[in-house]
Design a protein around this motif. Structure first.
Motif, PDB file in Angstrom:
ATOM      1  N   GLN A  88       5.437   6.384  -0.116  1.00 20.93           N
ATOM      2  CA  GLN A  88       6.077   4.633   0.274  1.00 20.93           C
ATOM      3  C   GLN A  88       5.432   4.154  -0.732  1.00 20.93           C
ATOM      4  N   TRP A 123       5.939   2.276  -4.904  1.00 20.72           N
ATOM      5  CA  TRP A 123       7.460   2.019  -5.720  1.00 20.72           C
ATOM      6  C   TRP A 123       6.827   0.888  -6.573  1.00 20.72           C
ATOM      7  N   SER A 138      11.686   0.586   2.169  1.00 25.26           N
ATOM      8  CA  SER A 138      11.873   0.371   1.125  1.00 25.26           C
ATOM      9  C   SER A 138      12.738   0.954   0.250  1.00 25.26           C
TER      10      SER A 138
END
Length: 243
Positions: free
Chosen positions: A79, A81, A167
């Protein structure tokens, strides 16, 4: 109207095993004012990334110890980014789709124009500028865009559905925010390329399609067939809130 050029200084990790090309890319990135760290292996990139914060990763795919895309896969699984730009000789359509499906923000094939490369770097950094700015935002109040179960907070680069965070990469977020500013308005692929990717090259239509598909999947509701991002066949795409 002349387009405003936004210059952001970033710390960049360049992962490239072609020494001549790496030196050229590094030189032009430094010319833009960026701080550049350079490695030539997947393993070295992972060490660098674990020890230091970077604002952008530029990855080659055919590296001596593996595919640079594996780095992106690992980051997205965690997760993380951070923006990722792939710079590679693999120019097949399936190669590009693989990269975009892995969650990269842009995919550039070799050989490439230096001016285009510099512009693409600027565009990726521009799309995350709100995220970078929020580090300096001490205000507890942020404007939000509310569409039933879906909430978008541009200043925080934050999206939630039913109060659960979603996300998104910087590009996915920019695309969603752009479409959501005018619900129901249909945009063609060329219009989205111009407004979100800042390019008019129709050869990147596959980029729009892949990003739309990823975004639609992330925004899907398990108890509904409704899609916030809808296709208007033969025309383009639109943002459609739930009724």
């Amino acid at each position: 109207m002349e387009r405003q050029v936004i210059h952001l200084v970033a710390t960049i990790l360049l992962v490239e095993d072609d020494d001549d090309l790496a030196e050229l890319v590094q030189m032009h990135l430094k010319f833009q004012g960026h701080e550049v760290y350079r490695v030539n292996r997947v393993s070295d990139a992972k060490v660098q990334y674990s020890q230091q914060h970077f604002d952008l990763l530029i990855l080659d795919r055919g590296l001596p110890d593996g595919d640079g895309l594996d780095i992106c896969h690992e980051l997205r699984r965690r997760q993380d980014w951070i923006p990722v730009l792939v710079l590679t000789a693999r120019d097949g359509e399936l190669d590009k789709v693989d990269g975009l499906e892995a969650g990269v923000d842009d995919y550039i094939t070799k050989p490439f124009s230096v001016l285009e490369f510099q512009a693409r770097v600027r565009n990726v950094l521009r799309r995350v500028s709100q995220t970078l700015d929020v580090k300096h935002d001490v205000s507890p109040v942020h404007d939000s865009m509310n569409f039933g179960v879906l909430t978008i907070i541009p200043a925080l680069h934050q999206v939630s559905i039913n109060d659960k965070d979603v996300s998104l990469t910087a590009t996915e977020f920019s695309l969603l925010q752009f479409l959501a500013t005018r619900p129901g308005r249909v945009y063609s692929k060329d219009e989205l390329l111009d407004h979100v990717w800042d390019t008019s090259h129709s050869g990147y239509h596959h980029t729009v399609c892949s990003t739309i598909n990823r975004l639609r999947s992330k925004l899907s509701l398990s108890d509904s067939e409704h899609h916030f991002i809808q296709t208007v066949w033969g025309v383009g795409y639109k943002f459609q809130p739930q009724h």
